[in-house]
Scaffold this active site. Structure first.
Site, PDB file in Angstrom:
ATOM      1  N   ASP A   1       1.625   7.367   4.986  1.00 38.71           N
ATOM      2  CA  ASP A   1       0.212   7.728   4.978  1.00 38.71           C
ATOM      3  C   ASP A   1      -0.208   8.443   6.256  1.00 38.71           C
ATOM      4  O   ASP A   1       0.244   8.093   7.360  1.00 38.71           O
ATOM      5  CB  ASP A   1      -0.650   6.471   4.825  1.00 38.71           C
ATOM      6  CG  ASP A   1      -0.740   6.008   3.378  1.00 38.71           C
ATOM      7  OD1 ASP A   1      -0.003   6.541   2.530  1.00 38.71           O
ATOM      8  OD2 ASP A   1      -1.547   5.101   3.093  1.00 38.71           O
TER       9      ASP A   1
ATOM     10  N   ARG B   1       0.550   9.312  -5.967  1.00 43.42           N
ATOM     11  CA  ARG B   1       0.528   9.750  -4.571  1.00 43.42           C
ATOM     12  C   ARG B   1       1.907  10.195  -4.087  1.00 43.42           C
ATOM     13  O   ARG B   1       2.505   9.580  -3.207  1.00 43.42           O
ATOM     14  CB  ARG B   1      -0.031   8.669  -3.654  1.00 43.42           C
ATOM     15  CG  ARG B   1      -1.424   8.209  -4.031  1.00 43.42           C
ATOM     16  CD  ARG B   1      -2.004   7.237  -3.011  1.00 43.42           C
ATOM     17  NE  ARG B   1      -3.342   6.792  -3.417  1.00 43.42           N
ATOM     18  CZ  ARG B   1      -4.122   5.986  -2.691  1.00 43.42           C
ATOM     19  NH1 ARG B   1      -3.687   5.537  -1.530  1.00 43.42           N
ATOM     20  NH2 ARG B   1      -5.300   5.627  -3.134  1.00 43.42           N
TER      21      ARG B   1
ATOM     22  N   ASP C   1       0.855  -1.190   0.000  1.00 44.03           N
ATOM     23  CA  ASP C   1       0.000   0.000   0.000  1.00 44.03           C
ATOM     24  C   ASP C   1       0.887   1.236   0.000  1.00 44.03           C
ATOM     25  O   ASP C   1       1.776   1.354  -0.823  1.00 44.03           O
ATOM     26  CB  ASP C   1      -0.959  -0.042   1.186  1.00 44.03           C
ATOM     27  CG  ASP C   1      -2.148   0.904   1.003  1.00 44.03           C
ATOM     28  OD1 ASP C   1      -2.257   1.531  -0.065  1.00 44.03           O
ATOM     29  OD2 ASP C   1      -2.965   1.022   1.918  1.00 44.03           O
TER      30      ASP C   1
END
Length: 524
Positions: free
Chosen positions: A194, A243, A190
């Site tokens: 984050d 991202r 992932d």
């Protein structure tokens, strides 16, 4: 003279913690926290000092890290945890106590404050074990590597995030770290960095994020707009699909970063986010700034950036790239002082400073990094981890030239970075006069096939004049992230026969400039 004192665990600690206690030592008097001071938004809201003023503990296992947290008088008692060695699932167990809330298979910084985790000595590697910060404040993570953390497959940790923050997190400084994966979501990974659910006042500085589908996000959905005040500076983003970062709401300051091979999109400002984007260097990338994959617009203020071989998509309903001539559509006021390096020297500065085990070098804005700050060294006695690190299958390559068909001929190749004038394809062209070099002293190159291929041996042939420059390495099954073997020196390397679609040779230490002329692969 400082006298080492063995850490005493409180009676409430789980029995499992006692196995890791042999790897934990305290030193008196009190020691300082990390080297240097926080920068960016981490300096606001009262500042970020981590474990400064508290005791210093050394840990060589994940269990020992948890035991150190759980041994404190309270969940806010300052502590600096110096980490050396490899932290993995085998040595990271849950520990119980009144000052902690930990879990197995992840470094859990939950409902705590005033903690520094810093790599020392020969380095700290969190191998397939992520760092989870939840409902916490005043945290420093410095000089560590976190790699191949998965959310699916085996083993899993931290939802697949290398470092993840959520649920009322405040004041975190992550500095001189290396965060890396071996693929995207389809391979089980992932995000690398984050933040969600009300995380604020965070700085990511002098770090490397590479080889991942997702660099990191701020906000888990278009409705999670409680995050913000994030600084990203002097980081390397390399071989990232998207991202870099993704911003949903909030404010971000993004300056002096080096972006290389952003494959789908880069800084994705959306859902009202505002980003100040200054003096970054973007190279060999696509759609490096804009609002992507949504019709909820974000905003940016741009100045001084360099766009080197950047391509831009045509605008659409859900994609609004800022280029090909990015213009500001908002203004962002920055409350702290900072010094900007000129964008044209960012690649050099970041190459010399970013990542773990770089001596914690920093820039003062003059395009000339300061002399290395001393990497913290352990102050307690050296100890052996509870669970020994795996022994390399073949630590010393044999000099015998392999027989059989070189499977690299006709295969594909890619890697983590490449120096100017070199190419990944040079390692599988059968020509020893061409070669690949990483952009720095370390890096990786991979051979890949369109269908699963059995391999049990590789031969790394260094280019003329560079023999002996490769010192330490790992061979990785890029399909799973598993380390097949590790060792020293180039040459023939054998390991158990493995069927895979991609195999990576990772240079983890070198002298001079490593040059790989041929990366040969063999079935037997």
């Amino acid at each position: 003279m400082k006298r080492p004192v063995a850490l005493r665990l409180s009676a409430g600690l789980a029995t499992m913690a006692l196995a890791g206690a042999a790897s934990v030592f305290l030193t008196m008097p009190q020691a300082s926290a990390a080297t240097g001071g926080a920068t960016g938004y981490a300096t606001q809201n009262g500042g970020t000092t981590g474990g400064a003023g508290g005791q210093t503990v050394r840990a060589t296992t994940g269990t020992a890290i948890h035991a150190a947290l759980c041994s404190r008088a309270s969940s806010s008692t300052p502590i600096t945890i110096q980490v050396e060695g490899t932290i993995n699932h085998g040595n990271t167990a849950k520990v119980s106590g009144s000052s902690c809330s930990t879990a197995a298979g992840v470094i859990e910084l939950k409902q705590i404050s005033n903690v520094t985790i810093v790599g020392v000595g020969s380095g700290a590697v969190f191998d397939q074990v992520g760092i989870h910060i939840r409902d916490a404040k005043n945290i420093i993570i410095q000089n560590v590597t976190v790699r191949n953390v998965k959310k699916s497959g085996s083993p899993t940790s931290n939802g697949g995030d290398a470092i993840g923050m959520e649920s009322n997190v405040r004041n975190v400084w992550v500095d001189h770290v290396t965060l890396e994966a071996s693929g995207g979501e389809s391979e089980g990974y992932d995000g690398l960095f984050d933040m969600k659910d009300n995380t604020q006042y965070v700085t990511l500085s002098y770090s490397i994020l590479r080889n991942s589908g997702r660099g990191g996000l701020v906000g888990s959905s278009e409705s999670d707009l409680s995050n913000g005040f994030i600084t990203y500076h002097h980081n390397l983003y390399e071989n990232i699909d998207s991202r870099a970062p993704l911003l949903r709401g909030g404010t971000a300051h993004i300056y002096n970063n080096h972006y290389v091979s952003l494959n789908e999109s880069g800084i994705n400002s959306r859902a009202g986010a505002r980003a100040k984007v200054d003096n970054n260097y973007f190279k060999d990338s696509k759609d490096v700034l804009g609002t992507f994959y949504t019709d909820a617009a974000g905003y940016w203020q741009v100045s001084g950036n360099i766009f080197d071989n950047v391509t831009w998509s045509a605008p659409g309903t859900d994609n609004k790239p800022a280029g090909p001539n990015p213009q500001s559509n908002t203004t962002v006021s920055i409350p702290y002082s900072y010094s900007l390096d000129a964008a044209n020297c960012v690649p050099s500065v970041v190459n010399q400073t970013a990542g773990a085990n770089k001596g914690l070098r920093v820039s003062d804005g003059s395009c000339s990094p300061q002399s290395p700050s001393p990497t913290p060294t352990p102050t307690g006695p050296t100890s052996t981890p509870t669970t020994p690190a795996p022994t390399p299958t073949d630590p010393s390559p044999t000099p015998t030239q392999p027989s059989g068909t070189n499977l690299s001929i006709g295969a594909g190749a890619d890697g983590s970075s490449k120096a100017d004038g070199t190419s990944y394809g040079n390692v599988r062209d059968g020509d020893v006069n061409t070669y690949w070099s990483p952009a720095g002293s370390t890096g990786s190159v991979s051979i890949k096939w369109g269908s699963p291929t059995a391999v049990s041996k590789i031969n790394i042939r260094e280019a003329s004049g560079s023999a002996g420059s490769i010192k330490t390495w790992r061979v990785v099954n890029a399909d799973t992230g598993a380390v097949l073997t590790s060792g020293t020196g180039a040459g023939v390397i054998t390991f158990p026969r493995t069927t895979l679609s991609k195999i990576t040779f990772e240079i983890t230490g070198s002298t001079g400039t490593p040059k790989v002329a041929e990366y040969e692969t063999y079935a037997s």
